[in-house]
Design a protein around this motif. Structure first.
Motif, short mmCIF file in Angstrom:
data_model
loop_
_atom_site.label_atom_id
_atom_site.label_comp_id
_atom_site.label_asym_id
_atom_site.label_seq_id
_atom_site.Cartn_x
_atom_site.Cartn_y
_atom_site.Cartn_z
N ASP A 80 0.84 -1.20 0.00
CA ASP A 80 0.00 0.00 0.00
C ASP A 80 0.88 1.25 0.00
O ASP A 80 1.89 1.32 0.72
N LEU A 81 0.48 2.25 -0.77
CA LEU A 81 1.13 3.55 -0.74
C LEU A 81 0.34 4.45 0.20
O LEU A 81 -0.88 4.57 0.07
N VAL A 82 1.04 5.09 1.13
CA VAL A 82 0.36 5.88 2.15
C VAL A 82 1.07 7.21 2.37
O VAL A 82 2.29 7.33 2.19
N ALA A 83 0.29 8.20 2.76
CA ALA A 83 0.83 9.43 3.34
C ALA A 83 0.73 9.28 4.85
O ALA A 83 -0.24 8.72 5.36
N VAL A 84 1.72 9.77 5.57
CA VAL A 84 1.78 9.61 7.01
C VAL A 84 1.56 10.95 7.70
O VAL A 84 2.36 11.88 7.54
N SER A 85 0.48 11.07 8.44
CA SER A 85 0.26 12.26 9.25
C SER A 85 1.23 12.23 10.42
O SER A 85 1.39 11.20 11.08
N PRO A 86 1.88 13.35 10.73
CA PRO A 86 2.86 13.34 11.82
C PRO A 86 2.26 13.45 13.21
O PRO A 86 2.99 13.51 14.20
N LEU A 87 0.93 13.47 13.31
CA LEU A 87 0.28 13.65 14.60
C LEU A 87 0.00 12.29 15.23
O LEU A 87 -0.94 11.59 14.84
N LYS A 88 0.80 11.91 16.23
CA LYS A 88 0.62 10.63 16.92
C LYS A 88 -0.46 10.75 17.98
O LYS A 88 -0.54 11.76 18.68
N SER A 89 -1.28 9.71 18.10
CA SER A 89 -2.36 9.73 19.09
C SER A 89 -2.80 8.30 19.36
O SER A 89 -2.37 7.37 18.68
N CYS A 90 -3.71 8.15 20.33
CA CYS A 90 -4.15 6.80 20.69
C CYS A 90 -5.07 6.20 19.63
O CYS A 90 -5.16 4.98 19.49
N GLY A 91 -5.81 7.03 18.92
CA GLY A 91 -6.67 6.56 17.85
C GLY A 91 -8.07 6.19 18.25
O GLY A 91 -8.91 5.91 17.38
N HIS A 92 -8.42 6.20 19.55
CA HIS A 92 -9.75 5.74 19.94
C HIS A 92 -10.45 6.61 20.98
O HIS A 92 -11.59 6.35 21.33
N CYS A 93 -9.77 7.65 21.50
CA CYS A 93 -10.43 8.54 22.46
C CYS A 93 -11.42 9.45 21.72
O CYS A 93 -11.42 9.50 20.49
N PRO A 94 -12.28 10.18 22.44
CA PRO A 94 -13.24 11.06 21.77
C PRO A 94 -12.59 12.07 20.83
O PRO A 94 -13.12 12.34 19.74
N ALA A 95 -11.44 12.63 21.22
CA ALA A 95 -10.76 13.60 20.35
C ALA A 95 -10.30 12.93 19.06
O ALA A 95 -10.46 13.48 17.96
N CYS A 96 -9.74 11.73 19.16
CA CYS A 96 -9.28 11.01 17.97
C CYS A 96 -10.44 10.64 17.06
O CYS A 96 -10.36 10.78 15.83
N VAL A 97 -11.52 10.15 17.65
CA VAL A 97 -12.70 9.75 16.86
C VAL A 97 -13.26 10.96 16.10
O VAL A 97 -13.73 10.84 14.97
#
Length: 335
Positions: A80-97
């Motif tokens: 897969d070819l992907v662009a990578v966002s540099p913002l690391k996060s948990c991925g499942h909290c309300p802010a991430c959702v």
């Protein structure tokens, strides 16, 4: 793998050989295809406020090919070819959702793009469609940063926009302002190096009169700006922007400035100027930047002024500390 590594503050970068990365559970290894050199990368090697130290591999604007998957990774496959966002996060909290990953309690910044391979997480990756190149993937991040600022500025159709700074973020802001219906978009700098590029990206004018910046902008716009976007990050420019914006206008801060700054708050208050700060971007804005590229918009691609090999990065990095005709320089680690 080969990587360009920080040697410490105020020291040139150096090409080194590091161990090839392997993914832990929930991680992805990306073979870097393109990585942009960002102005903030230059600041990171000079200013201790950023917290970067010897041994760090910079590079947060990158895209590439997925080459290894850690345990429990879903939604991506090797190749897969992907662009990578540099913002690391948990991925499942309300802010991430909600796509507001910068407000996640586990927020951090991703680097590592000045190398042949980088480790990231699937929630930071956006798959590139066939209509987008790896070079496109490497300019999504600065486009998203500028779009976030434009969204926060509250600009209206027909507004007079003044962009201070003709670097990549300033030019990206000019692109979005014009695309969103601004009546006039004037870019102001201290030199004319980026004038042609700014006009190609949608600006309606470009001025460089450092002896009279306030008068030059007002003459070109035919009055004060509705919105002034500060994209340089140097002390003194907020005070200048206060002079350049109309009463009840908006000043948007996009430039990164870690130095103390002063301005006359009475001058701002007497005009009821709105001061807005902008940092990072929402996931939706990152995707919107990709959509603009995929829709065939040619303007954002004018940001890229050159593509260089990984071995050439230390020398070019130092050259970018001086004002030149370069805009966004991309690294091709395997070129």
């Amino acid at each position: 793998m080969r990587a360009v590594v920080m040697q410490g503050l105020h020291r040139p970068l150096a090409l080194e050989t590091l161990p090839d990365p392997t993914p832990d559970a929930g991680e992805i290894v990306v073979k870097v295809g393109r990585c942009g050199i960002c102005g903030s990368d230059l600041h990171m090697t000079e200013d201790p406020a950023y917290g970067m130290t010897a041994g760090s591999v910079l590079g947060h604007e990158f895209a590439g090919e997925v080459v290894a998957l850690g345990k429990d990774v879903e939604g991506f496959a090797t190749g897969d070819l992907v662009a990578v966002s540099p913002l690391k996060s948990c991925g499942h909290c309300p802010a991430c959702v909600a796509g507001e990953v910068a407000w996640c309690e586990h927020f951090g910044l991703q680097g590592g793009g000045y190398a042949e391979y980088a480790v990231t997480r699937p929630n930071q990756c956006v798959r590139l469609p066939k209509s987008a190149s790896l070079a496109d993937g490497a300019i999504i991040e600065p486009l998203a940063v500028a779009l976030h600022g434009i969204n926060l500025s509250g600009m209206k159709t027909g507004d007079k926009m003044l962009v201070l700074g003709g670097g990549p973020i300033g030019l990206a802001a000019a692109f979005w302002a014009r695309r969103r219906g601004a009546g006039a978009v004037l870019v102001q700098d201290v030199a004319l190096f980026q004038a042609e590029r700014a006009l190609a990206m949608g600006a309606t004018g470009f001025v460089a009169e450092p002896d009279d910046p306030v008068g030059a902008a007002e003459r070109a716009l035919g009055g004060k700006a509705d919105v002034v976007i500060e994209c340089v990050g140097r002390p003194g420019l907020i005070a200048q922007a206060v002079e350049q914006v109309r009463p009840r206008g908006t000043i948007l801060l996009l430039g990164l400035c870690t130095q103390p700054d002063t301005f006359n708050s009475f001058a701002m208050l007497s005009k009821e100027v709105r001061l807005v700060t902008s940092a990072f971007f929402h996931r939706q804005e990152y995707e919107a930047a990709l959509d603009a590229l995929c829709s065939g918009a040619p303007e954002p691609r004018h940001l890229v002024s050159d593509t260089i090999a990984l071995a050439a990065t230390p020398e070019r990095f130092e050259a970018l500390r001086r004002r030149t005709h370069d805009c966004k320089v991309l690294i091709n680690p395997f070129g």
